[in-house]
Motif scaffolding. Structure first.
Motif, PDB file in Angstrom:
ATOM      1  N   PRO A 220       2.675  10.568 -15.975  1.00  0.00           N
ATOM      2  CA  PRO A 220       2.184  11.881 -15.806  1.00  0.00           C
ATOM      3  C   PRO A 220       2.917  13.032 -15.989  1.00  0.00           C
ATOM      4  O   PRO A 220       2.686  13.994 -15.795  1.00  0.00           O
ATOM      5  N   LEU A 221       4.179  12.806 -16.210  1.00  0.00           N
ATOM      6  CA  LEU A 221       5.168  13.685 -16.507  1.00  0.00           C
ATOM      7  C   LEU A 221       4.714  14.570 -17.842  1.00  0.00           C
ATOM      8  O   LEU A 221       4.313  13.926 -18.663  1.00  0.00           O
ATOM      9  N   LEU A 222       5.145  15.806 -17.941  1.00  0.00           N
ATOM     10  CA  LEU A 222       4.822  16.572 -19.312  1.00  0.00           C
ATOM     11  C   LEU A 222       5.954  16.268 -20.213  1.00  0.00           C
ATOM     12  O   LEU A 222       5.499  16.518 -21.594  1.00  0.00           O
ATOM     13  N   LYS A 223       7.011  16.046 -19.799  1.00  0.00           N
ATOM     14  CA  LYS A 223       8.028  15.581 -20.743  1.00  0.00           C
ATOM     15  C   LYS A 223       7.767  14.336 -21.554  1.00  0.00           C
ATOM     16  O   LYS A 223       7.531  13.245 -21.022  1.00  0.00           O
TER      17      LYS A 223
ATOM     18  N   SER B 207      -1.336   2.827  -2.901  1.00  0.00           N
ATOM     19  CA  SER B 207      -2.050   4.028  -2.627  1.00  0.00           C
ATOM     20  C   SER B 207      -1.044   5.338  -2.505  1.00  0.00           C
ATOM     21  O   SER B 207      -1.238   6.601  -2.607  1.00  0.00           O
ATOM     22  N   VAL B 208       0.278   5.090  -1.970  1.00  0.00           N
ATOM     23  CA  VAL B 208       1.209   6.165  -2.076  1.00  0.00           C
ATOM     24  C   VAL B 208       2.423   5.562  -2.645  1.00  0.00           C
ATOM     25  O   VAL B 208       2.991   4.213  -2.095  1.00  0.00           O
ATOM     26  N   LEU B 209       3.149   6.241  -3.565  1.00  0.00           N
ATOM     27  CA  LEU B 209       4.453   5.830  -4.260  1.00  0.00           C
ATOM     28  C   LEU B 209       5.319   7.097  -4.217  1.00  0.00           C
ATOM     29  O   LEU B 209       4.703   8.353  -4.586  1.00  0.00           O
ATOM     30  N   ASP B 210       6.503   6.916  -3.979  1.00  0.00           N
ATOM     31  CA  ASP B 210       7.565   8.232  -4.033  1.00  0.00           C
ATOM     32  C   ASP B 210       8.727   7.657  -4.542  1.00  0.00           C
ATOM     33  O   ASP B 210       9.497   6.845  -3.848  1.00  0.00           O
ATOM     34  N   LEU B 211       8.904   7.818  -5.842  1.00  0.00           N
ATOM     35  CA  LEU B 211      10.329   7.733  -6.601  1.00  0.00           C
ATOM     36  C   LEU B 211      10.935   8.627  -6.854  1.00  0.00           C
ATOM     37  O   LEU B 211      12.345   8.704  -7.597  1.00  0.00           O
ATOM     38  N   SER B 212      10.730   9.842  -6.243  1.00  0.00           N
ATOM     39  CA  SER B 212      11.325  11.247  -6.556  1.00  0.00           C
ATOM     40  C   SER B 212      12.841  11.166  -6.089  1.00  0.00           C
ATOM     41  O   SER B 212      13.381  10.502  -5.268  1.00  0.00           O
ATOM     42  N   ASN B 213      13.672  12.246  -6.811  1.00  0.00           N
ATOM     43  CA  ASN B 213      14.946  12.452  -6.649  1.00  0.00           C
ATOM     44  C   ASN B 213      15.844  11.058  -6.511  1.00  0.00           C
ATOM     45  O   ASN B 213      16.587  10.949  -5.447  1.00  0.00           O
TER      46      ASN B 213
ATOM     47  N   ASP C  15       0.917  -1.228   0.009  1.00  0.00           N
ATOM     48  CA  ASP C  15      -0.024   0.146   0.140  1.00  0.00           C
ATOM     49  C   ASP C  15       0.804   1.160  -0.109  1.00  0.00           C
ATOM     50  O   ASP C  15       0.353   2.407  -0.616  1.00  0.00           O
ATOM     51  N   PHE C  16       2.162   1.090   0.504  1.00  0.00           N
ATOM     52  CA  PHE C  16       3.062   2.294   0.719  1.00  0.00           C
ATOM     53  C   PHE C  16       4.461   1.855   0.203  1.00  0.00           C
ATOM     54  O   PHE C  16       4.992   0.758   0.710  1.00  0.00           O
ATOM     55  N   LEU C  17       5.077   2.617  -0.840  1.00  0.00           N
ATOM     56  CA  LEU C  17       6.269   2.496  -1.341  1.00  0.00           C
ATOM     57  C   LEU C  17       6.994   3.816  -1.285  1.00  0.00           C
ATOM     58  O   LEU C  17       6.631   4.487  -2.265  1.00  0.00           O
ATOM     59  N   ASP C  18       8.145   3.700  -1.022  1.00  0.00           N
ATOM     60  CA  ASP C  18       8.965   5.084  -0.919  1.00  0.00           C
ATOM     61  C   ASP C  18      10.495   4.816  -1.086  1.00  0.00           C
ATOM     62  O   ASP C  18      10.902   4.162  -0.064  1.00  0.00           O
ATOM     63  N   LEU C  19      10.762   5.142  -2.306  1.00  0.00           N
ATOM     64  CA  LEU C  19      12.295   4.688  -2.522  1.00  0.00           C
ATOM     65  C   LEU C  19      12.992   5.999  -2.975  1.00  0.00           C
ATOM     66  O   LEU C  19      13.999   6.177  -3.456  1.00  0.00           O
ATOM     67  N   SER C  20      12.336   7.046  -2.428  1.00  0.00           N
ATOM     68  CA  SER C  20      12.803   8.463  -2.774  1.00  0.00           C
ATOM     69  C   SER C  20      14.285   8.915  -2.349  1.00  0.00           C
ATOM     70  O   SER C  20      14.608   8.256  -1.212  1.00  0.00           O
ATOM     71  N   GLN C  21      14.767   9.891  -2.841  1.00  0.00           N
ATOM     72  CA  GLN C  21      16.121  10.487  -2.258  1.00  0.00           C
ATOM     73  C   GLN C  21      17.332   9.476  -2.282  1.00  0.00           C
ATOM     74  O   GLN C  21      17.703   9.319  -1.183  1.00  0.00           O
ATOM     75  N   ASN C  22      17.346   8.629  -3.242  1.00  0.00           N
ATOM     76  CA  ASN C  22      18.562   7.751  -3.207  1.00  0.00           C
ATOM     77  C   ASN C  22      19.250   8.121  -4.545  1.00  0.00           C
ATOM     78  O   ASN C  22      19.185   8.995  -5.072  1.00  0.00           O
TER      79      ASN C  22
ATOM     80  N   ALA D 129       2.604  14.090 -10.507  1.00  0.00           N
ATOM     81  CA  ALA D 129       4.053  14.148 -11.166  1.00  0.00           C
ATOM     82  C   ALA D 129       5.022  14.402 -10.064  1.00  0.00           C
ATOM     83  O   ALA D 129       6.227  13.857 -10.427  1.00  0.00           O
ATOM     84  N   SER D 130       4.994  14.627  -8.833  1.00  0.00           N
ATOM     85  CA  SER D 130       5.748  14.939  -7.613  1.00  0.00           C
ATOM     86  C   SER D 130       6.432  13.543  -7.427  1.00  0.00           C
ATOM     87  O   SER D 130       7.518  13.502  -6.784  1.00  0.00           O
ATOM     88  N   THR D 131       5.669  12.621  -7.861  1.00  0.00           N
ATOM     89  CA  THR D 131       6.024  11.048  -7.437  1.00  0.00           C
ATOM     90  C   THR D 131       7.230  10.905  -7.995  1.00  0.00           C
ATOM     91  O   THR D 131       8.006  10.169  -7.633  1.00  0.00           O
ATOM     92  N   TYR D 132       7.410  11.323  -9.344  1.00  0.00           N
ATOM     93  CA  TYR D 132       8.746  10.944 -10.245  1.00  0.00           C
ATOM     94  C   TYR D 132       9.591  12.136 -10.364  1.00  0.00           C
ATOM     95  O   TYR D 132      10.727  12.172 -11.323  1.00  0.00           O
ATOM     96  N   GLU D 133       9.405  13.317  -9.804  1.00  0.00           N
ATOM     97  CA  GLU D 133      10.010  14.586  -9.918  1.00  0.00           C
ATOM     98  C   GLU D 133      11.686  14.301  -9.531  1.00  0.00           C
ATOM     99  O   GLU D 133      11.700  13.483  -8.590  1.00  0.00           O
ATOM    100  N   GLY D 134      12.550  15.183 -10.014  1.00  0.00           N
ATOM    101  CA  GLY D 134      14.118  14.968  -9.566  1.00  0.00           C
ATOM    102  C   GLY D 134      14.573  13.721 -10.163  1.00  0.00           C
ATOM    103  O   GLY D 134      15.554  13.198 -10.101  1.00  0.00           O
TER     104      GLY D 134
END
Length: 845
Positions: free
Chosen positions: A753-756, A716-722, A692-699, A740-745
């Motif tokens: 959902p990124l515009l790029k 329901s919560v995903l963060d792969l940013s930075n 339900d929750f996966l955070d791998l950000s800032q690595n 989009a903040s999920t994938y930023e950085g």
């Protein structure tokens, strides 16, 4: 005493009474033959003798067997159903038969119906299955029948109505369903009826009004109790009425006609309305329990104070308001008064000072905003359980010597202040949490009384400070220790290792320093450790995995631990919440995490236990802890066992994410953010279907996002940013639904959902997706054009040769056709000339 055989009984042919109860007879395999050789025997008692089951291959002769055996007690033996063939030879003589706790485990034989002389039959505490035979109706002389505590199913047979001499019927703790038969009304001799703990439903039949002997109908699904049917009870004989744990609805029944009623238990139903004052007319009432209904209104002295024999009162968890003046004094002296969630305040109820023989008092959540009066402490000498929690009670606690050592005391969630006195630590259960206490007046030289001792200590959420008192040696019975959310400081003393029975340790949110004491490894019963938000340092010791193998929750977050994560933690096969976040841990994540089997298998242990006040009052404790969940700290208690999570975030971990982590298929939350992890996300991440929750950000993760991540439907919560992830975000409703903040950085990531847009998708300013769509449309247009022009040519050929070919090869058609054209030409010529002349004349005129 033991006896290997009973052959010597054959020399006692005139013996009429034999009692060998308690004698060890496990080797007397020929005991039935020995009994058969006693023709005068009328009473036989072989209870608790460890009689062996009857071996079918052994011939049992009934020549010269007793035909006068009337009383037979075989309880507390492991006879199983092998007893039946021998037993039924006494069908015509037995009057009293006790087969309770004899490991009977099959259907009840119909042959019991042939025991027409039987007056007493006890088959309780076995594993009898199937339905109750209708043949029981043949036992018309039966006065006592106990089939309780078995596995019987189906409905209660109407044939019971034929047992008109039955005085005692106990069917409790089975799986019986259906309604109570109307035929029960025929059992006019019935004096005791217990149908509790089944699945019976429907209304209580009106036929029972002729009996007035309802005793135990609790723990069923009964829905109706029509008091008007119970007002004419002959001789007012009903003494005990237990209808608790049903689904009774409507207003409280008027039971004023039951003048002999001693016990009334209607708890855990759905009764509403007010409590009638007629309850005060039940002069013989000793027990009144109406707990957990929906009653409302006012309780006055007229309701209760005239009940001079009342010894136990429980009106808890109703919306009742007590309106009793200071001058009104109850006539009863109750040993138990339970008024939780009733409105008693704001003043402390003065009428309680007349109750001199308390063993239980619960006035929790009763709206009291007052200081505890001095007279109250004179009532505590016999107390076993005291609960005044969840009020606004203020003041200090006196240091009394009269607190009994087995007292359960809950004063939590009040406004009590000052120092906690020495005397309260003699309690068995002590909860002073969520108050304003600022100190502890405790001398550790006086041990608790032998045989008891503090088992539950909760001082959390106060203002306590300083170092912990070093009293662990005298608290060796401690099971739960909760000192969370105070200002304790200093090191955790080595003597805490003396708490060998401790299961729960909460020291969260204090200022403890230093390393974990190595003596903690002696506390092998620990199941929950929460040391989060302190200043503990040093390494996470290797012994923790091997010595504390029963750990379910380990929370060391927000400390100053350093070093690597010891691989010995992989031995915690019961662990389901592992939080090492916000420390200074370094090194790699151990690959052996796959050995945390509780996170890979279904099922969860319940973090609870039962403590007793004195010898008979249980208290059920369910553990809780704060969990960092979706960015917020949330307390989990009853649902704690559902949380299976790993949190290693905010450390200095390096290396790759071990693929073995994805074998923990029951994981609900995984947080590895804010580390220095490299490499790619494991391609098998999709195995974690419950995540339900996966955070791998800032690595420093790189490579593509695995396509399998889109297979986790409940995420329901995903963060792969930075990170340094690259490539196209896999297509799938799940991954595109995140912000989009999920994938930023991640400069190399592209696609919704990124515009790029992804480079490989762009052809002539058109993205790959739209370009692919255009190509498909062009192909479709070309195909349509081919069909269109082909059809025109085909139509021209068919039309041309269909007309011109006919004129060319058919002369009569050709003559008629050209003649038709000539007439058309003449008609057009004449019409044109006539119209032109008309126009000319009109212009000249």
């Amino acid at each position: 005493m033991s006896c290997e055989n009973l052959d010597w009984l054959s020399h006692l042919p005139s013996l009429t009474h034999l009692d060998l109860s308690g004698v060890y007879l496990s080797k007397a395999i020929h005991w039935p033959q020995a009994i058969n050789k006693m023709p005068s025997l009328t009473e036989l008692y072989l209870s608790d003798t460890q009689l062996p089951p009857i071996i079918p291959t052994i011939s049992i002769s009934h020549i010269n067997s007793s035909t006068s055996l009337a009383v037979l007690h075989l309880s507390l033996n492991g006879l199983t159903s092998s007893i039946y063939p021998w037993l039924f030879n006494f069908s015509s003589s037995l009057v009293h038969l006790d087969l309770s706790m004899t490991d009977l485990n099959e259907l009840i034989p119909d042959a019991f119906g042939n025991m027409t002389t039987l007056a007493y039959l006890d088959l309780s505490w076995n594993e009898l299955c199937g339905s109750i035979p209708d043949a029981f109706g043949n036992m018309t002389t039966l006065a006592y029948l106990d089939l309780s505590l078995n596995e019987l199913r189906g409905s209660i047979p109407d044939a019971f109505g034929d047992m008109t001499t039955l005085a005692h019927l106990d069917l409790h703790s089975n799986h019986l369903n259906g309604s109570i038969p109307d035929a029960f009304g025929n059992m006019t001799s019935l004096a005791y009826l217990d149908l509790s703990s089944n699945q019976l439903e429907g209304e209580i039949p009106k036929s029972l009004t002729d009996l007035c002997n309802l005793q135990e109908l609790s723990r069923n699904n009964l829905t109706g109790l029509k008091e008007k049917d119970y007002l004419a009870c002959p001789n007012h004989t009903l003494e005990v009425l237990d209808l608790s744990y049903n689904q009774l609805k409507g207003s409280f029944p008027d039971l004023s006609g039951f003048s002999q009623l001693r016990e009334l238990d209607l708890e855990f139903n759905q009764l509403n309305g007010t409590l009638p004052e007629s309850i005060g007319q039940l002069a013989q009432l000793q027990v009144l329990s109406i707990r957990s209904n929906s009653l409302r209104g006012t309780v006055s002295a007229n309701h209760l104070f005239g009940l001079s024999n009342l010894s136990y009162l429980d009106l808890s968890f109703n919306s009742l308001t007590f309106n009793i003046s200071l001058e009104q004094v109850p006539q009863f002296r109750a040993s138990g008064i339970m008024l939780a969630s009733c409105k008693l305040g704001p003043r402390f109820p003065n009428w309680l000072q007349t109750q001199e023989f308390f063993s239980e008092l619960d006035i929790s959540a009763s709206g009291i905003s007052d200081v505890i009066p001095n007279w109250f402490w004179n009532l505590t000498s016999d107390l076993k359980s005291l609960n005044i929690s969840n009020n606004h009670i203020s003041g200090t606690l006196p240091n009394l010597t009269s607190y009994p050592s087995y007292l359960g005391m809950d004063m939590s969630s009040n406004c009590l202040e000052g120092s906690i006195p020495q005397s309260v630590f003699n309690a068995r259960w002590l909860d002073l949490s969520k108050n304003l206490f600022s100190g502890i007046s405790l001398s550790c030289g006086t041990p608790n009384q032998p045989g008891w001792g503090l088992a539950h200590l909760d001082l959390s959420n106060n203002r306590l400070s300083g170092e912990l008192p070093n009293c662990w040696e005298q608290w060796k019975e401690l099971i739960v220790l909760n000192l969370a959310n105070n200002n304790f400081s200093g090191k955790i003393k080595d003597s805490i290792g003396l708490l060998h029975g401790m299961q729960t340790l909460h020291l969260r949110n204090n200022s403890f320093t230093g390393a974990l004491p190595s003596s903690l490894k002696n506390c092998r019963a620990l199941r929950l450790i929460d040391l989060g938000k302190n200043k503990l340092s040093g390494k996470i010791t290797a012994w923790m995995g091997g010595s504390l193998s029963d750990l379910v929750v380990l929370n060391l977050r927000s400390n100053e631990f350093n070093g690597s994560i010891p691989s010995s933690l992989c031995q915690l096969k019961q662990i389901q919440m592992l939080d090492l976040s916000s420390n200074n841990l370094s090194g790699k994540i151990p690959k052996c995490l796959k050995n945390l089997t509780a996170m890979a298998q279904q099922g969860s242990p319940v973090l609870s236990y039962v403590a007793f006040y004195g010898l008979d009052i249980p208290h059920y404790y369910v553990d809780s802890t704060l969990v960092q969940w979706k960015g917020k700290e949330q307390e989990y208690k009853n649902t704690l066992e559902l949380i299976k999570s790993i949190d290693f975030s905010s450390n200095k971990l390096i290396g790759e994410i071990p693929i073995e982590v994805t074998d923990l298929v029951e994981l609900v939350s995984l947080n590895l953010s804010r580390n220095n992890l490299i490499g790619s996300i494991p391609t098998t991440i999709g195995q974690l279907k419950l995540l339900d929750f996966l955070d791998l950000s800032q690595n420093q993760l790189n490579g593509r996002i695995p396509d399998t991540l889109s297979q986790i439907a409940d995420l329901s919560v995903l963060d792969l940013s930075n990170n340094t992830l690259s490539g196209k975000i896999p297509l799938g409703t799940q991954l595109q639904s995140f912000d989009a903040s999920t994938y930023e950085g991640n400069p190399g990531l592209c696609g919704p959902p990124l515009l790029k847009r992804c480079p490989e998708d762009e052809l002539g300013g058109v993205s790959f997706t739209s370009g692919l769509s255009s190509k498909k449309e062009d192909i479709q247009d070309d195909a349509n054009n081919i069909w269109f022009y082909g059809n025109i040519v085909l139509g021209f050929i068919i039309g041309f040769w269909g007309v011109c070919g006919t004129l060319l090869f058919n002369s009569s058609w050709r003559y008629a056709y050209f003649q038709f054209l000539s007439k058309i030409k003449d008609w057009l010529y004449v019409t044109t000339i006539v119209n032109m002349n008309r126009i000319r004349r009109s212009l000249q005129g």
